[in-house]
Design an enzyme around this catalytic site. Structure first.
Site, PDB file in Angstrom:
ATOM      1  N   LYS A  22      51.877  37.711 -23.515  1.00  0.00           N
ATOM      2  CA  LYS A  22      53.290  37.971 -23.184  1.00  0.00           C
ATOM      3  C   LYS A  22      54.016  38.620 -24.359  1.00  0.00           C
ATOM      4  O   LYS A  22      54.700  39.624 -24.196  1.00  0.00           O
ATOM      5  CB  LYS A  22      53.999  36.650 -22.841  1.00  0.00           C
ATOM      6  CG  LYS A  22      55.513  36.758 -22.811  1.00  0.00           C
ATOM      7  CD  LYS A  22      56.186  35.438 -22.514  1.00  0.00           C
ATOM      8  CE  LYS A  22      56.433  34.543 -23.696  1.00  0.00           C
ATOM      9  NZ  LYS A  22      57.646  34.842 -24.487  1.00  0.00           N
ATOM     10  N   ASN A  23      53.858  38.034 -25.540  1.00  0.00           N
ATOM     11  CA  ASN A  23      54.659  38.527 -26.667  1.00  0.00           C
ATOM     12  C   ASN A  23      54.137  39.850 -27.230  1.00  0.00           C
ATOM     13  O   ASN A  23      54.822  40.500 -28.006  1.00  0.00           O
ATOM     14  CB  ASN A  23      54.748  37.460 -27.762  1.00  0.00           C
ATOM     15  CG  ASN A  23      55.631  36.306 -27.319  1.00  0.00           C
ATOM     16  OD1 ASN A  23      56.346  36.412 -26.320  1.00  0.00           O
ATOM     17  ND2 ASN A  23      55.592  35.203 -28.041  1.00  0.00           N
ATOM     18  N   CYS A 115      69.626  30.389 -27.917  1.00  0.00           N
ATOM     19  CA  CYS A 115      68.887  29.717 -26.858  1.00  0.00           C
ATOM     20  C   CYS A 115      68.563  28.313 -27.307  1.00  0.00           C
ATOM     21  O   CYS A 115      68.890  27.916 -28.418  1.00  0.00           O
ATOM     22  CB  CYS A 115      67.660  30.504 -26.434  1.00  0.00           C
ATOM     23  SG  CYS A 115      66.358  30.462 -27.622  1.00  0.00           S
ATOM     24  N   ARG A 120      68.872  31.930 -33.204  1.00  0.00           N
ATOM     25  CA  ARG A 120      68.217  33.217 -32.990  1.00  0.00           C
ATOM     26  C   ARG A 120      69.106  34.431 -33.247  1.00  0.00           C
ATOM     27  O   ARG A 120      69.438  35.205 -32.343  1.00  0.00           O
ATOM     28  CB  ARG A 120      67.586  33.260 -31.594  1.00  0.00           C
ATOM     29  CG  ARG A 120      66.687  32.057 -31.374  1.00  0.00           C
ATOM     30  CD  ARG A 120      65.792  32.167 -30.198  1.00  0.00           C
ATOM     31  NE  ARG A 120      64.690  33.070 -30.403  1.00  0.00           N
ATOM     32  CZ  ARG A 120      63.787  33.335 -29.479  1.00  0.00           C
ATOM     33  NH1 ARG A 120      63.874  32.797 -28.297  1.00  0.00           N
ATOM     34  NH2 ARG A 120      62.794  34.155 -29.738  1.00  0.00           N
ATOM     35  N   ASP A 306      55.031  28.454 -31.698  1.00  0.00           N
ATOM     36  CA  ASP A 306      54.812  28.430 -30.244  1.00  0.00           C
ATOM     37  C   ASP A 306      53.716  27.446 -29.820  1.00  0.00           C
ATOM     38  O   ASP A 306      53.456  27.305 -28.623  1.00  0.00           O
ATOM     39  CB  ASP A 306      54.462  29.840 -29.735  1.00  0.00           C
ATOM     40  CG  ASP A 306      55.640  30.789 -29.834  1.00  0.00           C
ATOM     41  OD1 ASP A 306      56.774  30.322 -30.013  1.00  0.00           O
ATOM     42  OD2 ASP A 306      55.417  32.019 -29.740  1.00  0.00           O
ATOM     43  N   ARG A 398      57.790  31.938 -17.011  1.00  0.00           N
ATOM     44  CA  ARG A 398      58.162  33.042 -17.899  1.00  0.00           C
ATOM     45  C   ARG A 398      56.970  33.456 -18.751  1.00  0.00           C
ATOM     46  O   ARG A 398      56.844  34.635 -19.100  1.00  0.00           O
ATOM     47  CB  ARG A 398      59.296  32.602 -18.849  1.00  0.00           C
ATOM     48  CG  ARG A 398      60.654  32.492 -18.204  1.00  0.00           C
ATOM     49  CD  ARG A 398      61.696  32.234 -19.278  1.00  0.00           C
ATOM     50  NE  ARG A 398      61.355  33.014 -20.450  1.00  0.00           N
ATOM     51  CZ  ARG A 398      61.392  32.567 -21.716  1.00  0.00           C
ATOM     52  NH1 ARG A 398      61.806  31.351 -21.970  1.00  0.00           N
ATOM     53  NH2 ARG A 398      61.054  33.339 -22.725  1.00  0.00           N
TER      54      ARG A 398
END
Ligand code: EPU
Length: 420
Positions: A22-23, A115, A120, A306, A398
């Site tokens: 994803k990233n 968030c 952030r 993560d 997500r």
């Protein structure tokens, strides 16, 4: 909102295919804005964040086709103003700023909000773009950026918590079409940044130093279309590795890149989890006696933030005390109180969570608060006795491709309950 219903206590066994990252794919999707030619991206995970980014590219005028695995983008005619609400809702979309500036010399995008995992900020993104000659004004929630001429410069991108991943991506993408040479110091070294650089170099960019803190970018006049396969998702692989160990089973991770997982595998081994690397697969078993470990999250190649939540779920099962210290995102401990609903003993003191592991976990209703926190709750639910219901799994959708389907194939008793 959908939830997952999990009957815990079943060891995971079998093979799982790791999806594309994803990233890595989100900035690569933004990079397609740098050329009018067609870009074909393969091994794209079918995630709500990816579908969201497709909508952002379309809203800018790009032709986008996604079949659930291969993504084709042709950004022949694009505009410099992104849809305010779309961009505001997904933080990763900030990385369209650099490509829009490089291609159109101006960009108007909404300021991404904070968030649940921390404040952030984007000061480093803006600092880097300013170094290249961009004028930036922030007004009514929008970033208005203009750069009639982008010129190569020396850019230092280190911040309070080290380098910035998406900030590095943004500055690289602005610099590839700038006049002259840009040197980025304290660049992020994450494999996802390396994948973006590989993509850009295949488009015709001249970037040296990928994977090191110093990047040298020599601007070129134009970039062309490209075909590219996204790297496997190291965080998904790490999540399934932890789930295997927590469940007391044994799982073969197909397509995982052990060279991207050094710190995670090292910690799992320190905890007593057996790991075997054979050919293109990684086998993760379960410890005879799980041991507590101390971890501090760091930029790559350190232990990834993560994976902190998932490791916390595992440490709840290890008799003894583990200390998990979060150095990247200060508030990333929302999962601690939810894990406690399952019976875990966790105290949060400043940037550290102190886990007193070894107490039996039993099923409960829990609430997912962000992507990785949700993964931790699923892992804990699989390891716990009885029934766990994880609410708000849209967070998981997500960033994990069909997580419940993959877990079910491994023997987990898990089902998606459609939202009320
Ligand atoms: N930071 C600043 N100023 C900036 C940018 C960042 O101070 O201008 C700080 C942040 O507050 C944080 C640190 O620098 O303390 C690192 O943040 P970074 O910019 O590297 O994070 P990011 O690029 O916004 C990406 C991933 C995150 C992942 C982090 C760290 C994407 C789309 N997101 O975010 O992924 O946690 O890097 O590795 O690539 C996730 O997948 O669950 C996730 C949150």
């Amino acid at each position: 909102m959908d939830s997952f219903l999990i009957e815990g206590g079943t060891p995971l066994r079998g093979e799982v295919q790791v999806s594309g990252s994803k990233n890595a794919v989100l900035p690569i999707m933004a990079a397609t804005l740098l050329t009018a030619e067609t870009c074909v991206i393969r091994r794209v995970p079918d995630l709500s964040d990816v579908r969201f980014m497709c909508r952002i590219l379309s809203s800018l005028g790009a032709e986008v086709d996604f079949d659930g695995s291969t993504l084709t983008v042709r950004a022949a005619n694009i505009t410099s103003t992104g849809d305010y609400d779309l961009i505001r809702k997904m933080r990763g979309s900030i990385c369209i700023l650099g490509p829009l500036l490089a291609r159109l010399h101006q960009a108007t995008v909404s300021l991404p909000g904070g968030c649940v995992i921390g404040t952030r900020p984007i000061d480093l993104h803006l600092k880097g773009l300013r170094c290249l000659g961009t004028q930036i004004r922030i007004d009514s929630g929008y970033i208005h950026a203009t750069a009639p001429e982008l010129s190569g410069a020396m850019v230092f991108l280190g911040g309070r918590a080290g380098p910035t991943v998406l900030g590095t991506a943004n500055v690289i993408m602005a610099a590839v079409l700038a006049e002259g040479v840009t040197v980025i110091e304290s660049a992020a070294c994450e494999p996802e940044v390396v994948d973006l650089i590989d993509f850009l170099n295949a488009m015709g960019a001249r970037i040296q130093g990928a994977g090191s803190p110093t990047l040298t970018i020599t601007g070129v006049r134009a970039l062309g279309g490209v075909e590219h396969e996204v790297i496997p998702d190291r965080i998904e692989a790490g999540t399934f590795a932890v789930a295997a160990a927590a469940s007391g089973g044994e799982v073969i991770l197909r397509g995982a890149r052990p060279d991207h997982l050094g710190a995670v595998l090292d910690k799992l081994q320190e905890a007593g989890v057996p790991i075997e690397r054979r050919g293109g697969a990684l086998t993760v078993g379960s410890a005879r006696a799980l041991r507590p470990v101390d971890v501090t999250t760091m930029p790559y190649s350190g232990f990834p933030t993560d994976m902190q939540a998932q490791l916390m779920a595992l440490m709840c099962l290890a008799p003894g005390t583990s200390i998990l210290t979060e150095r990247i995102f200060e508030s990333r401990f929302m999962h601690a109180s939810e894990l406690m609903r399952l019976g875990a003993d966790i105290g949060v003191e400043g940037p550290s969570a102190i886990v007193k592991g070894g107490r039996p976990l039993s099923g409960a209703e829990v609430m997912a608060s962000d992507l990785r926190a949700s993964a931790a709750l699923v892992i804990a639910g699989i390891a716990a006795s009885g029934r766990t219901q994880v609410h708000r799994v849209y967070h998981l959708d997500r960033g994990y491709e069909r997580m419940e389907v993959k877990l079910e194939k491994l023997g987990a008793r898990i089902q998606r309950v459609p939202g009320e």
